[in-house]
Design a protein around this motif. Structure first.
Motif, mmCIF file in Angstrom:
data_model
loop_
_atom_site.group_PDB
_atom_site.id
_atom_site.type_symbol
_atom_site.label_atom_id
_atom_site.label_comp_id
_atom_site.label_asym_id
_atom_site.label_seq_id
_atom_site.Cartn_x
_atom_site.Cartn_y
_atom_site.Cartn_z
ATOM 1 N N TYR A 374 0.833 -1.206 0.000
ATOM 2 C CA TYR A 374 0.000 0.000 0.000
ATOM 3 C C TYR A 374 0.871 1.260 0.000
ATOM 4 O O TYR A 374 0.449 2.309 0.495
ATOM 5 C CB TYR A 374 -0.891 0.026 1.241
ATOM 6 C CG TYR A 374 -1.936 -1.063 1.292
ATOM 7 C CD1 TYR A 374 -3.223 -0.850 0.822
ATOM 8 C CD2 TYR A 374 -1.639 -2.315 1.833
ATOM 9 C CE1 TYR A 374 -4.197 -1.837 0.888
ATOM 10 C CE2 TYR A 374 -2.600 -3.317 1.897
ATOM 11 C CZ TYR A 374 -3.873 -3.071 1.421
ATOM 12 O OH TYR A 374 -4.829 -4.047 1.484
ATOM 13 N N SER A 375 2.067 1.165 -0.563
ATOM 14 C CA SER A 375 3.019 2.269 -0.471
ATOM 15 C C SER A 375 2.474 3.559 -1.063
ATOM 16 O O SER A 375 2.744 4.648 -0.541
ATOM 17 C CB SER A 375 4.330 1.882 -1.158
ATOM 18 O OG SER A 375 4.110 1.549 -2.523
ATOM 19 N N GLY A 376 1.716 3.460 -2.164
ATOM 20 C CA GLY A 376 1.181 4.664 -2.773
ATOM 21 C C GLY A 376 0.245 5.415 -1.845
ATOM 22 O O GLY A 376 0.343 6.635 -1.683
ATOM 23 N N VAL A 377 -0.664 4.684 -1.207
ATOM 24 C CA VAL A 377 -1.613 5.297 -0.273
ATOM 25 C C VAL A 377 -0.901 5.753 0.994
ATOM 26 O O VAL A 377 -1.127 6.860 1.486
ATOM 27 C CB VAL A 377 -2.737 4.297 0.076
ATOM 28 C CG1 VAL A 377 -3.630 4.851 1.164
ATOM 29 C CG2 VAL A 377 -3.552 3.968 -1.163
ATOM 30 N N LEU A 378 -0.016 4.903 1.508
ATOM 31 C CA LEU A 378 0.691 5.237 2.749
ATOM 32 C C LEU A 378 1.573 6.464 2.595
ATOM 33 O O LEU A 378 1.748 7.238 3.536
ATOM 34 C CB LEU A 378 1.526 4.048 3.216
ATOM 35 C CG LEU A 378 0.779 2.941 3.960
ATOM 36 C CD1 LEU A 378 1.671 1.735 4.165
ATOM 37 C CD2 LEU A 378 0.270 3.449 5.309
ATOM 38 N N SER A 379 2.157 6.643 1.399
ATOM 39 C CA SER A 379 3.021 7.800 1.189
ATOM 40 C C SER A 379 2.242 9.099 1.351
ATOM 41 O O SER A 379 2.796 10.114 1.782
ATOM 42 C CB SER A 379 3.671 7.733 -0.199
ATOM 43 O OG SER A 379 2.689 7.820 -1.215
ATOM 44 N N VAL A 380 0.952 9.075 1.016
ATOM 45 C CA VAL A 380 0.098 10.246 1.205
ATOM 46 C C VAL A 380 -0.259 10.402 2.685
ATOM 47 O O VAL A 380 -0.212 11.500 3.237
ATOM 48 C CB VAL A 380 -1.187 10.120 0.357
ATOM 49 C CG1 VAL A 380 -2.116 11.298 0.621
ATOM 50 C CG2 VAL A 380 -0.847 10.032 -1.120
ATOM 51 N N THR A 452 15.477 -11.330 3.458
ATOM 52 C CA THR A 452 14.755 -12.076 2.426
ATOM 53 C C THR A 452 13.371 -11.481 2.190
ATOM 54 O O THR A 452 12.924 -11.346 1.042
ATOM 55 C CB THR A 452 14.621 -13.553 2.821
ATOM 56 O OG1 THR A 452 15.922 -14.116 2.976
ATOM 57 C CG2 THR A 452 13.856 -14.338 1.768
ATOM 58 N N LYS A 453 12.683 -11.117 3.276
ATOM 59 C CA LYS A 453 11.371 -10.493 3.151
ATOM 60 C C LYS A 453 11.461 -9.165 2.391
ATOM 61 O O LYS A 453 10.613 -8.847 1.565
ATOM 62 C CB LYS A 453 10.762 -10.247 4.536
ATOM 63 C CG LYS A 453 9.939 -11.398 5.070
ATOM 64 C CD LYS A 453 8.671 -11.548 4.252
ATOM 65 C CE LYS A 453 7.819 -12.700 4.782
ATOM 66 N NZ LYS A 453 6.621 -12.909 3.943
ATOM 67 N N VAL A 454 12.496 -8.401 2.710
ATOM 68 C CA VAL A 454 12.664 -7.112 2.034
ATOM 69 C C VAL A 454 12.948 -7.331 0.546
ATOM 70 O O VAL A 454 12.362 -6.680 -0.321
ATOM 71 C CB VAL A 454 13.799 -6.298 2.682
ATOM 72 C CG1 VAL A 454 14.114 -5.053 1.859
ATOM 73 C CG2 VAL A 454 13.432 -5.908 4.111
ATOM 74 N N ARG A 455 13.841 -8.280 0.257
ATOM 75 C CA ARG A 455 14.253 -8.505 -1.125
ATOM 76 C C ARG A 455 13.114 -9.026 -1.993
ATOM 77 O O ARG A 455 13.047 -8.740 -3.196
ATOM 78 C CB ARG A 455 15.428 -9.482 -1.177
ATOM 79 C CG ARG A 455 16.098 -9.557 -2.542
ATOM 80 C CD ARG A 455 17.096 -10.691 -2.667
ATOM 81 N NE ARG A 455 17.934 -10.859 -1.506
ATOM 82 C CZ ARG A 455 17.835 -11.865 -0.645
ATOM 83 N NH1 ARG A 455 16.893 -12.795 -0.827
ATOM 84 N NH2 ARG A 455 18.641 -11.956 0.383
ATOM 85 N N THR A 456 12.215 -9.816 -1.414
ATOM 86 C CA THR A 456 11.165 -10.486 -2.197
ATOM 87 C C THR A 456 9.803 -9.788 -2.117
ATOM 88 O O THR A 456 8.791 -10.373 -2.490
ATOM 89 C CB THR A 456 11.002 -11.937 -1.721
ATOM 90 O OG1 THR A 456 10.695 -11.953 -0.318
ATOM 91 C CG2 THR A 456 12.277 -12.728 -1.958
ATOM 92 N N SER A 457 9.758 -8.559 -1.633
ATOM 93 C CA SER A 457 8.494 -7.819 -1.539
ATOM 94 C C SER A 457 8.716 -6.396 -2.043
ATOM 95 O O SER A 457 9.816 -6.020 -2.454
ATOM 96 C CB SER A 457 7.993 -7.785 -0.083
ATOM 97 O OG SER A 457 8.838 -6.972 0.710
ATOM 98 N N ASN A 458 7.667 -5.595 -1.993
ATOM 99 C CA ASN A 458 7.780 -4.197 -2.408
ATOM 100 C C ASN A 458 8.676 -3.383 -1.489
ATOM 101 O O ASN A 458 9.033 -2.248 -1.827
ATOM 102 C CB ASN A 458 6.389 -3.550 -2.455
ATOM 103 C CG ASN A 458 5.608 -3.969 -3.679
ATOM 104 O OD1 ASN A 458 6.190 -4.264 -4.724
ATOM 105 N ND2 ASN A 458 4.297 -4.011 -3.567
#
Length: 608
Positions: A374-380, A452-458
């Motif tokens: 939800y990075s787009g919404v969260l960034s707002v 690993t979680k960071v590398r394999t997700s947004n």
């Protein structure tokens, strides 16, 4: 004077000063023009009388507009001519019986048009109502698509005809002074249709007190229904209603605004009131993603909402939708703060068996990786909302990703901060292990899971490749520290120069020390875990590269000489080729492995 009960629309006659003298305000009348007006009245009477019905019911009557479009045009044209005749007689002879006759015909015509208007609105729902079922299932076969295309073109034609007829009737009634009657019918029919459509979409009129008393499972189900409903309501229902209203009442801006507002305002306020009520309920971390779904849905639809409800009379709908966004954003920020506090307050004191991945690590990283979707919404939502403990955070954590397409830095900073809070907590949990080498296994396992979680997700695009590289290096450092602390006794049990000449007694002493140290490490570390296959193989390979050559050199230098010594079998327990087998048993958490053992394996290390 007009007959009792007769209504003069917007023709107001001047009273004559005498029966023989014309008023100074009255325009002179030409016989030719008066004759034309008489003809207009006669023609109007002919067609209006033909379609006059004494039935009070709207049902069971033949529709003029459905029967013959050419005759319906004649009817409307006759009404326009009748209106011109009424204007003429108002200006030239306001006491004329012809004016009274014209008014009577006009009332009959308007009564007929009211029925026609209602009939078209009611019978043309198939063509006028937006198809909200399109949002339920978009899957169609090629055959269905072909048939659907033909059907759509037919519906569009019928819809255009119905809208044109409604507009023609509305224009006629409004220009004739009967706009109020026309609008009343329109509002009555269309509001019931909009309310019915919202009901079928599952939109409920729930108050905050009602929602507050519900279990979260019930609220979550209603949120899922709402997410489906709001898209159909905005993109199809309200949008279609605005188009229809604007078209039918294009002759009057005030009327089309009034109609659209009264028809949709109540339902729209109820629709956008629901998310605000949900946002005001008790906030817990597990509610985060449904709250984000609500926010994202309104945010994505905002251009349409703003355009559809642009009238001043519908500004309350925009205010409600805006209020919902504000409340939802506040709820998200509160839950982010509560989530951080929950990580910091975690008080589990029991070491994880074998140094495995802590449940807190799994929970937090799964949660944060979902947040990254939800990075787009969260960034707002988190714009201009900096971490409260920013000053204590390493500067490197505030470096935003380099790519210009990445979301705004605030969300990257917030999520990086949450990861740091977790890592600090894990550092404290590592201190629960009495064996220092096991604490490094714990740290390596958990940081490996995090990276690993960071590398394999947004999260990769939010935290950046540099962040991943730095923390992967840290994993290797933890693994190196584990090796140094966990295997130093085994490495030091062999002579510094394993190929050097030493006495048999000294060789026996080294073999005994090695056996003891290796058995101790093996017993302990077969119960430890390294769930990540790549990390596990890297650790084993690193140990083997250091241990196997040194032991092989020592073994080959001294084994032959010790064979002649009595009891040498109990001293030389491991062949060099056994080292790989024993190392392969490590980090599965079983205590004793099921791999094939060497014939030289002592009973204390036998593997079932």
């Amino acid at each position: 004077m007009p007959r009792k009960g007769m209504r003069t629309i917007f023709f107001k006659a001047s009273s004559p000063s005498s029966s023989h003298q014309s008023s100074p305000l009255r325009a002179p009348s030409s016989p030719l023009r008066e004759s034309m007006m008489d003809e207009n009245i006669d023609n109007a009477q002919s067609i209006i009388s033909k379609w006059n019905s004494d039935e009070s019911s709207f049902a069971n009557f033949t529709s003029l507009f459905h029967s013959s479009h050419s005759e319906s045009k004649q009817f409307l044209s006759a009404v326009a001519d009748l209106q011109r005749a009424m204007h003429f007689f108002v200006n030239h002879d306001s006491t004329s019986e012809k004016l009274i006759r014209s008014q009577t015909l006009m009332q009959l015509a308007m009564k007929r048009l009211e029925k026609e208007f209602y009939q078209i609105l009611s019978s043309s729902r198939e063509y006028l109502d937006p198809d909200i079922s399109d949002f339920e299932d978009d899957r169609t076969s090629e055959e269905e698509f072909g048939a659907s295309s033909e059907s759509v073109s037919g519906v569009e034609r019928e819809s255009e005809l119905a809208m044109a007829d409604l507009k023609a009737i509305a224009d006629c009634m409004i220009s004739s002074g009967y706009g109020k009657e026309c609008v009343k019918i329109y509002k009555l029919v269309r509001k019931s249709i909009v309310d019915e459509s919202l009901y079928h979409l599952g939109v409920e009129r729930l108050s905050y007190s009602q929602i507050q008393k519900m279990d979260w499972e019930v609220i979550e189900k209603k949120i899922r229904h709402w997410l489906n409903a709001v898209k159909a309501a905005v993109k199809t229902l309200f949008y279609g209603e605005r188009i229809l209203c604007d078209h039918v009442f294009s002759a009057s801006d005030s009327i089309r605004e009034s109609c659209f507002s009264e028809i949709t305002k109540e339902g729209a306020l109820s629709l956008f009131g629901f998310p605000e009520h949900v946002a005001r309920c008790k906030k817990t971390p597990e509610k985060m993603f449904r709250i984000l779904d609500l926010y994202e849905s309104i945010s994505d639809l905002w251009p349409e909402i703003d355009s559809i409800f642009s009238f001043e009379s519908t500004s309350a709908v925009l205010s409600q939708a805006t209020s919902a966004l504000i409340r939802l954003g506040e709820a998200v920020r509160t839950m982010l703060s509560d989530f951080e506090a929950a990580i910091q307050k975690d008080s589990s004191k029991t070491p994880i068996r074998g140094g495995g991945v802590h449940p807190l690590t799994r929970y937090v990283m799964n949660y944060i990786s979902f947040l990254s979707d939800y990075s787009g919404v969260l960034s707002v939502i988190v714009a201009e909302w900096q971490p409260t403990v920013q000053s204590s955070m390493p500067e490197s954590y505030f470096e935003s990703p380099k790519s210009g397409d990445d979301p705004t830095p605030e969300i990257s900073l917030r999520l990086a901060w949450l990861v740091l809070v977790l890592l600090c907590k894990l550092d404290g949990r590592a201190g629960l292990y009495k064996d220092v080498s096991l604490s490094y296994i714990f740290l390596a396992n958990n940081l490996q899971y995090v990276t690993t979680k960071v590398r394999t997700s947004n999260l990769r695009y939010l935290l950046g490749d540099d962040w991943i590289t730095k923390h992967e290096i840290k994993v290797k450092q933890y693994a190196s520290n584990y090796e140094r602390m966990g295997w130093s006794k085994v490495f030091s049990s062999l002579p510094e120069n394993p190929s050097a000449d030493i006495s048999p007694e000294k060789a026996k002493e080294y073999f005994k020390k090695f056996n003891s140290a290796f058995e101790e490490v093996y017993r302990k570390q077969t119960s430890w875990v390294v769930p990540d296959n790549k990390l596990q193989e890297e650790i084993k390979l690193s140990i083997a590269k250091k241990l196997a050559p040194a032991y092989r050199a020592f073994y080959e230098k001294n084994r032959a000489r010790l064979r002649r010594e009595p009891g040498s079998e109990s001293v030389v327990r491991f062949a060099p080729d056994d080292m790989g087998n024993y190392l392969s048993d490590l980090f599965y958490g079983t205590g004793v492995s099921g791999s094939t053992s060497s014939s030289s394996s002592p009973s204390s290390l036998s593997r079932g």
